[in-house]
Design a protein around this motif. Sequence first.
Motif, PDB file in Angstrom:
ATOM      1  N   SER A 157     -17.391   2.033  -3.398  1.00 28.06           N
ATOM      2  CA  SER A 157     -18.096   2.244  -2.135  1.00 28.06           C
ATOM      3  C   SER A 157     -18.093   3.732  -1.822  1.00 28.06           C
ATOM      4  CB  SER A 157     -17.418   1.474  -0.989  1.00 28.06           C
ATOM      5  OG  SER A 157     -17.453   0.083  -1.221  1.00 28.06           O
ATOM      6  N   LEU A 158     -19.267   4.275  -1.523  1.00 24.30           N
ATOM      7  CA  LEU A 158     -19.420   5.693  -1.232  1.00 24.30           C
ATOM      8  C   LEU A 158     -20.133   5.867   0.100  1.00 24.30           C
ATOM      9  CD1 LEU A 158     -19.236   8.689  -2.169  1.00 24.30           C
ATOM     10  CD2 LEU A 158     -21.507   8.358  -3.213  1.00 24.30           C
ATOM     11  N   GLU A 159     -19.498   6.580   1.022  1.00 22.83           N
ATOM     12  CA  GLU A 159     -20.126   6.848   2.310  1.00 22.83           C
ATOM     13  C   GLU A 159     -21.370   7.711   2.114  1.00 22.83           C
ATOM     14  OE1 GLU A 159     -17.647   8.449   5.304  1.00 22.83           O
ATOM     15  OE2 GLU A 159     -16.129   6.864   5.149  1.00 22.83           O
TER      16      GLU A 159
ATOM     17  N   THR B 114     -11.224   9.614  -2.087  1.00 18.91           N
ATOM     18  CA  THR B 114     -11.400  10.575  -1.008  1.00 18.91           C
ATOM     19  C   THR B 114     -11.659   9.781   0.264  1.00 18.91           C
ATOM     20  OG1 THR B 114     -13.816  10.774  -1.212  1.00 18.91           O
ATOM     21  CG2 THR B 114     -12.473  12.172  -2.663  1.00 18.91           C
ATOM     22  N   SER B 115     -11.879  10.478   1.352  1.00 19.68           N
ATOM     23  CA  SER B 115     -12.198   9.783   2.592  1.00 19.68           C
ATOM     24  C   SER B 115     -13.551   9.090   2.510  1.00 19.68           C
ATOM     25  CB  SER B 115     -12.191  10.772   3.760  1.00 19.68           C
ATOM     26  OG  SER B 115     -13.160  11.804   3.543  1.00 19.68           O
TER      27      SER B 115
ATOM     28  N   ARG C 185       0.846  -1.181   0.000  1.00 21.80           N
ATOM     29  CA  ARG C 185       0.000   0.000   0.000  1.00 21.80           C
ATOM     30  C   ARG C 185       0.885   1.236   0.000  1.00 21.80           C
ATOM     31  NH1 ARG C 185      -5.299   0.849   0.724  1.00 21.80           N
ATOM     32  NH2 ARG C 185      -5.951   2.948   1.332  1.00 21.80           N
ATOM     33  N   SER C 186       0.508   2.219  -0.822  1.00 20.33           N
ATOM     34  CA  SER C 186       1.217   3.483  -0.882  1.00 20.33           C
ATOM     35  C   SER C 186       0.194   4.605  -0.764  1.00 20.33           C
ATOM     36  CB  SER C 186       1.988   3.613  -2.201  1.00 20.33           C
ATOM     37  OG  SER C 186       2.616   4.886  -2.290  1.00 20.33           O
ATOM     38  N   GLY C 187       0.159   5.227   0.395  1.00 23.61           N
ATOM     39  CA  GLY C 187      -0.826   6.275   0.613  1.00 23.61           C
ATOM     40  C   GLY C 187      -2.239   5.729   0.529  1.00 23.61           C
ATOM     41  N   ARG C 188      -3.013   6.242  -0.408  1.00 20.86           N
ATOM     42  CA  ARG C 188      -4.415   5.833  -0.564  1.00 20.86           C
ATOM     43  C   ARG C 188      -4.591   4.654  -1.520  1.00 20.86           C
ATOM     44  NH1 ARG C 188      -7.808  11.536  -1.086  1.00 20.86           N
ATOM     45  NH2 ARG C 188      -7.407  12.284   1.041  1.00 20.86           N
ATOM     46  N   PHE C 189      -3.495   4.145  -2.055  1.00 26.51           N
ATOM     47  CA  PHE C 189      -3.580   3.089  -3.070  1.00 26.51           C
ATOM     48  C   PHE C 189      -3.009   1.785  -2.532  1.00 26.51           C
ATOM     49  CE2 PHE C 189      -1.978   0.773  -6.815  1.00 26.51           C
ATOM     50  CZ  PHE C 189      -3.147   0.712  -7.563  1.00 26.51           C
ATOM     51  N   GLY C 190      -3.812   0.718  -2.574  1.00 29.60           N
ATOM     52  CA  GLY C 190      -3.355  -0.602  -2.173  1.00 29.60           C
ATOM     53  C   GLY C 190      -3.484  -1.586  -3.318  1.00 29.60           C
TER      54      GLY C 190
END
Length: 373
Positions: A294-296, A245-246, A200-205
């Motif tokens: 997936s979207l919160e 995004t978060s 995993r690098s930052g937000r990318f796994g």
Amino acid sequence: MLKDKRKTIVKMLFLSGFISPYVSALDFKVDETDVSVYGYAKLDVIYDVNDDLGNSTNRGGARLSGAPGSDGHTRLHAYESRVGFSTATLVEGSLLKTKLEGDFYGNGGGDFRLRHAYGEWQGLLAGKTWTNFTGLVAVTPLVDFTGPGGRPRAARQAQLRYTMDNFSFSLEDPEEIGGLEDAPGTKSSLPDVTARYTDRSGRFGYSLSTVARSLEYDSEGTSAGSSSDSAFGWGLAAEAAWDVTSALTLRAGYAEGDGIGGYINGGVNPSPAYVNEGGDLETIRTSGGTLGASLEAGPGNINAAYSLVSADLDSNPAYLNRNESFEEAWLNYIWSPASPITYGVEVGWHRRETVNGAAGDAVRIQGMVKYAF
């Protein structure tokens, strides 16, 4: 201090995937061992608009166009409910971890079955757990227990695995998820060999994996006469997840292989090969892919997934009426009013096509209520 140590160990186990992120746990200590008992009770409420697709979606259950059949089928069951416990003990400066877990999906539903049973110490894992071919990175959360196809299969089998940093290698049972179809003389004399790299690098796994297999046929002493052959089977897979995004996560997975058999989730033909009329072992080429998001939203997440799996079966005339491709899509909303409680509603679309061109599709509407401990 003891409480802080226990929290640290539990956190480490969670991050390593040792404790499922989908359940809470009851944690306590026995001598020098930290123990977690966990599980959940889950009710699935299912309405099949068209054909009855079973307790979990039977991809081959959609009625072919023009075939007779009935529409509208309702079922309720709690077979996915599960229970398990895990331990962590500091041995010679390293954590010895064990896990035992089961659910009630045995024999298609109703019987208790073993899901996980393994121990791990200093990177060496022995027992039954997820095949090392899958990194579980491309799994979009679904209410449907079958899960999205077209990715490395999240199946469990006996294995001996060694993990070093981001690399893991294993010798695995060649029969449980990737065995040859039941024909006289088919056998496996060597274990399947897998290798996987996950990072995993930052937000990318992501996860990259491969499997190598020895497939054999020897009909000596059987009713099929006397002939023998062998073939090499292989599989490659890539999975990725990007936290855009978060609140938004995108996922993708791809798997393909020749003689890969059941290592692809939603595989059209789980057998990796067949014996042709001349007594030769012919491998089956299979490939698939999945996309998910997936979207919160509010107290939960909107999840969408699509998958497509196909196999090259045209070279076997006996397979004309067998399935050649599965195409599926899901849309759901899964939310949690409190941490141990999860609700979900989902609609799924499932299409199959046979080698001779016949096709059919079906729609499933499903809801769930899950109470975890």
